[in-house]
Motif scaffolding. Structure first.
Motif, PDB file in Angstrom:
ATOM      1  N   GLU A   3       0.830  -1.199   0.000  1.00  0.00           N
ATOM      2  CA  GLU A   3       0.000   0.000   0.000  1.00  0.00           C
ATOM      3  C   GLU A   3       0.873   1.261   0.000  1.00  0.00           C
ATOM      4  N   TRP A   4       1.897   1.285   0.851  1.00  0.00           N
ATOM      5  CA  TRP A   4       2.758   2.456   0.919  1.00  0.00           C
ATOM      6  C   TRP A   4       3.526   2.658  -0.386  1.00  0.00           C
ATOM      7  N   ALA A   5       3.975   1.550  -0.988  1.00  0.00           N
ATOM      8  CA  ALA A   5       4.665   1.667  -2.279  1.00  0.00           C
ATOM      9  C   ALA A   5       3.728   2.251  -3.329  1.00  0.00           C
ATOM     10  N   GLY A   6       2.472   1.787  -3.325  1.00  0.00           N
ATOM     11  CA  GLY A   6       1.486   2.316  -4.268  1.00  0.00           C
ATOM     12  C   GLY A   6       1.242   3.794  -4.072  1.00  0.00           C
ATOM     13  N   VAL A   7       1.163   4.228  -2.813  1.00  0.00           N
ATOM     14  CA  VAL A   7       0.952   5.645  -2.523  1.00  0.00           C
ATOM     15  C   VAL A   7       2.154   6.478  -2.961  1.00  0.00           C
ATOM     16  N   ALA A   8       3.371   5.982  -2.701  1.00  0.00           N
ATOM     17  CA  ALA A   8       4.582   6.708  -3.107  1.00  0.00           C
ATOM     18  C   ALA A   8       4.641   6.871  -4.628  1.00  0.00           C
ATOM     19  N   ILE A   9       4.294   5.808  -5.355  1.00  0.00           N
ATOM     20  CA  ILE A   9       4.283   5.867  -6.820  1.00  0.00           C
ATOM     21  C   ILE A   9       3.222   6.869  -7.294  1.00  0.00           C
ATOM     22  N   ALA A  10       2.052   6.840  -6.651  1.00  0.00           N
ATOM     23  CA  ALA A  10       0.973   7.752  -7.025  1.00  0.00           C
ATOM     24  C   ALA A  10       1.357   9.209  -6.757  1.00  0.00           C
ATOM     25  N   ALA A 239      -2.440  -0.320  -4.458  1.00  0.00           N
ATOM     26  CA  ALA A 239      -3.165   0.316  -3.367  1.00  0.00           C
ATOM     27  C   ALA A 239      -4.626   0.497  -3.763  1.00  0.00           C
ATOM     28  N   THR A 240      -5.473   0.788  -2.772  1.00  0.00           N
ATOM     29  CA  THR A 240      -6.892   0.952  -3.041  1.00  0.00           C
ATOM     30  C   THR A 240      -7.139   2.234  -3.830  1.00  0.00           C
ATOM     31  N   PRO A 241      -8.257   2.291  -4.576  1.00  0.00           N
ATOM     32  CA  PRO A 241      -8.524   3.474  -5.405  1.00  0.00           C
ATOM     33  C   PRO A 241      -8.536   4.782  -4.623  1.00  0.00           C
ATOM     34  N   THR A 242      -9.151   4.791  -3.433  1.00  0.00           N
ATOM     35  CA  THR A 242      -9.223   6.034  -2.669  1.00  0.00           C
ATOM     36  C   THR A 242      -7.846   6.485  -2.215  1.00  0.00           C
ATOM     37  N   ARG A 243      -6.999   5.558  -1.770  1.00  0.00           N
ATOM     38  CA  ARG A 243      -5.665   5.935  -1.312  1.00  0.00           C
ATOM     39  C   ARG A 243      -4.816   6.468  -2.459  1.00  0.00           C
ATOM     40  N   VAL A 244      -4.962   5.883  -3.634  1.00  0.00           N
ATOM     41  CA  VAL A 244      -4.256   6.405  -4.803  1.00  0.00           C
ATOM     42  C   VAL A 244      -4.806   7.779  -5.171  1.00  0.00           C
ATOM     43  N   ALA A 245      -6.127   7.890  -5.230  1.00  0.00           N
ATOM     44  CA  ALA A 245      -6.752   9.157  -5.619  1.00  0.00           C
ATOM     45  C   ALA A 245      -6.430  10.266  -4.634  1.00  0.00           C
ATOM     46  N   PHE A 279       0.097  16.326   3.112  1.00  0.00           N
ATOM     47  CA  PHE A 279       0.794  15.094   3.461  1.00  0.00           C
ATOM     48  C   PHE A 279       0.263  14.481   4.755  1.00  0.00           C
ATOM     49  N   ALA A 280      -0.224  15.314   5.686  1.00  0.00           N
ATOM     50  CA  ALA A 280      -0.857  14.783   6.893  1.00  0.00           C
ATOM     51  C   ALA A 280      -2.114  13.999   6.529  1.00  0.00           C
ATOM     52  N   GLY A 281      -2.907  14.553   5.614  1.00  0.00           N
ATOM     53  CA  GLY A 281      -4.119  13.863   5.180  1.00  0.00           C
ATOM     54  C   GLY A 281      -3.819  12.545   4.495  1.00  0.00           C
ATOM     55  N   ILE A 282      -2.786  12.539   3.647  1.00  0.00           N
ATOM     56  CA  ILE A 282      -2.397  11.302   2.967  1.00  0.00           C
ATOM     57  C   ILE A 282      -1.961  10.251   3.986  1.00  0.00           C
ATOM     58  N   TRP A 283      -1.189  10.667   4.979  1.00  0.00           N
ATOM     59  CA  TRP A 283      -0.728   9.721   6.000  1.00  0.00           C
ATOM     60  C   TRP A 283      -1.906   9.134   6.772  1.00  0.00           C
ATOM     61  N   ILE A 284      -2.870   9.981   7.174  1.00  0.00           N
ATOM     62  CA  ILE A 284      -4.018   9.500   7.918  1.00  0.00           C
ATOM     63  C   ILE A 284      -4.815   8.489   7.099  1.00  0.00           C
ATOM     64  N   ALA A 285      -5.050   8.800   5.812  1.00  0.00           N
ATOM     65  CA  ALA A 285      -5.861   7.917   4.969  1.00  0.00           C
ATOM     66  C   ALA A 285      -5.153   6.609   4.638  1.00  0.00           C
ATOM     67  N   THR A 286      -3.831   6.604   4.621  1.00  0.00           N
ATOM     68  CA  THR A 286      -3.106   5.401   4.186  1.00  0.00           C
ATOM     69  C   THR A 286      -2.539   4.571   5.327  1.00  0.00           C
ATOM     70  N   SER A 287      -2.633   5.068   6.556  1.00  0.00           N
ATOM     71  CA  SER A 287      -2.013   4.342   7.670  1.00  0.00           C
ATOM     72  C   SER A 287      -3.034   3.613   8.541  1.00  0.00           C
ATOM     73  N   GLU A 288      -4.232   3.415   7.998  1.00  0.00           N
ATOM     74  CA  GLU A 288      -5.260   2.726   8.755  1.00  0.00           C
ATOM     75  C   GLU A 288      -4.865   1.271   8.987  1.00  0.00           C
TER      76      GLU A 288
END
Length: 292
Positions: A3-10, A239-245, A279-288
Motif C-alpha cells: 500500500e505504501w509503495a502504491g501511494v509513493a508511486i501515485a 493500493a486501493t482506489p481512494t488511497r491512490v486518488a 501530506f498529513a491527510g495522505i498519511w491519515i488515509a493510508t495508515s489505517e
C-alpha cells in the motif's frame, strides 16, 4: 508495504500531472482542447507501445478488450477534452484545485459500486488533504479570470470520469498487467482523439508552433502522458482506489510550484502550511490498521 509503495508511486504520478497542468495552460492559447489531448496521449501511446512490446507484457483478455477500450476512450478521450476546456477558462492552479476533489469522487463511486468500504479514518484523511489544498491556494483565489467558475464546474464534472476509471480499472488490470492495460486503453483513446482532430481540423495549429511550444508539447506527451500514467496504473495495482486518488491533492501544489519557477509567482506561507496538511491527510488515509 504494498500500500505504501502504491501511494509513493501515485505521489510521483500526481506531481507530474501538476506540471502537465501548467504546461497545458501555457499551450492552450495556440491549440484547441482536442489537439492538446492528442499531443498528450498520441505521444504517450507512441512511447508506451514499444515498451510494452519489448517487455512482453500480459495483454488484457480478448473478452476484456471492449471494457478496457471503453474505459480508455472515456478517460483519455472525454476526460481530457473536458480537462483542457476547463484549463482554458481558469488558471492551472484553480483547475488543479477542482481536480483535487478526485478522492471524494472516488470514495463515493467506490462505495456506490461496492468496491471499497468507507471508514471514518479515510474520510478524515481525504478531508484534511483537500482542505490543505484549499489553504495552499487561498491567497491566489481572488486574482482569477472572470469566467473561472465555468472551468472549475467543467473540471468537477469531468472528475467523475477519472473516479470511475480508478474504481473499475483494478480488476481488469489484475487479469492482465498494468502496462498492458494502460497501453490498450490509451491507444483506444488516442485513436478516437486523432479521428476527432482530423474531422475538426485541429492539426492545422501545429504549423504555427514555435520551438518552445513543441518542447512543451513533447513534454506533455512523455512526462505528463506516458510516464505519469505508467506510474498511476502501477499505483492502482498496489493500493486501493481512494488511497491512490488521495495523492491527487499534490497536483495543484506541483502546478503552483512550477508556476513560481517559470513566471515568478510567490510561494506564500499558505502554500507551505497547505503542503503540510496535504501530506498529513495522505498519511491519515493510508495508515489505517487493517482488522485482524
Amino acid at each position: 508495504m504494498g500500500e505504501w509503495a502504491g501511494v509513493a508511486i501515485a505521489l510521483a504520478s500526481s506531481s507530474l500531472g501538476g506540471t502537465a497542468a501548467a504546461i497545458t495552460r501555457y499551450l492552450v492559447g495556440g491549440a484547441d482542447p482536442i489537439l492538446l489531448a492528442i499531443l498528450r496521449w498520441g505521444i504517450g501511446f507512441l512511447c508506451l507501445l514499444p515498451c510494452a512490446l519489448m517487455l512482453g507484457v500480459r495483454w488484457p483478455r480478448r473478452s476484456d478488450w471492449p471494457a478496457v477500450a471503453l474505459l480508455g476512450i472515456c478517460f483519455f478521450g472525454l476526460f481530457f477534452i473536458l480537462y483542457n476546456i476547463a484549463v482554458s477558462y481558469t488558471t492551472a492552479a484553480r483547475a488543479s484545485l477542482a481536480l483535487a476533489t478526485l478522492p471524494l469522487h472516488t470514495m463515493v463511486v467506490g462505495a456506490i459500486l461496492g468496491v471499497e468500504r468507507l471508514t471514518a479514518r479515510k474520510i478524515i484523511g481525504v478531508g484534511i488533504a483537500v482542505l490543505g489544498v484549499a489553504a495552499a491556494l487561498a491567497a491566489g483565489l481572488a486574482q482569477s479570470p472572470p469566467e473561472a467558475w465555468r472551468g472549475e464546474l467543467i473540471m468537477t464534472g469531468a472528475v467523475f470520469c477519472m473516479a470511475f476509471y480508478n474504481v473499475l480499472s483494478r480488476p481488469l488490470m489484475q487479469r492482465s498487467s498494468p502496462l498492458g492495460f494502460l497501453t490498450v486503453g490509451m491507444g483506444a483513446g488516442a485513436v478516437v482523439l486523432v479521428l476527432a482532430g482530423l474531422v475538426k481540423g485541429s492539426f492545422a495549429a501545429l504549423g504555427h508552433f514555435t520551438t518552445a511550444q513543441w518542447i512543451a508539447g513533447v513534454y506533455l506527451g512523455i512526462g505528463g502522458g506516458a510516464l505519469a500514467f505508467i506510474l498511476w496504473v502501477m499505483a492502482l495495482a498496489r493500493a486501493t482506489p481512494t488511497r491512490v486518488a488521495n495523492t491527487m491533492t499534490v497536483n495543484p501544489i506541483a502546478a503552483t510550484l512550477l508556476a513560481a519557477l517559470l513566471i515568478g509567482e510567490p510561494i506564500t506561507p499558505n502554500l507551505l502550511i497547505g503542503l503540510v496538511a496535504v501530506f498529513a491527510g495522505i498519511w491519515i488515509a493510508t495508515s489505517e490498521t487493517k482488522p485482524v
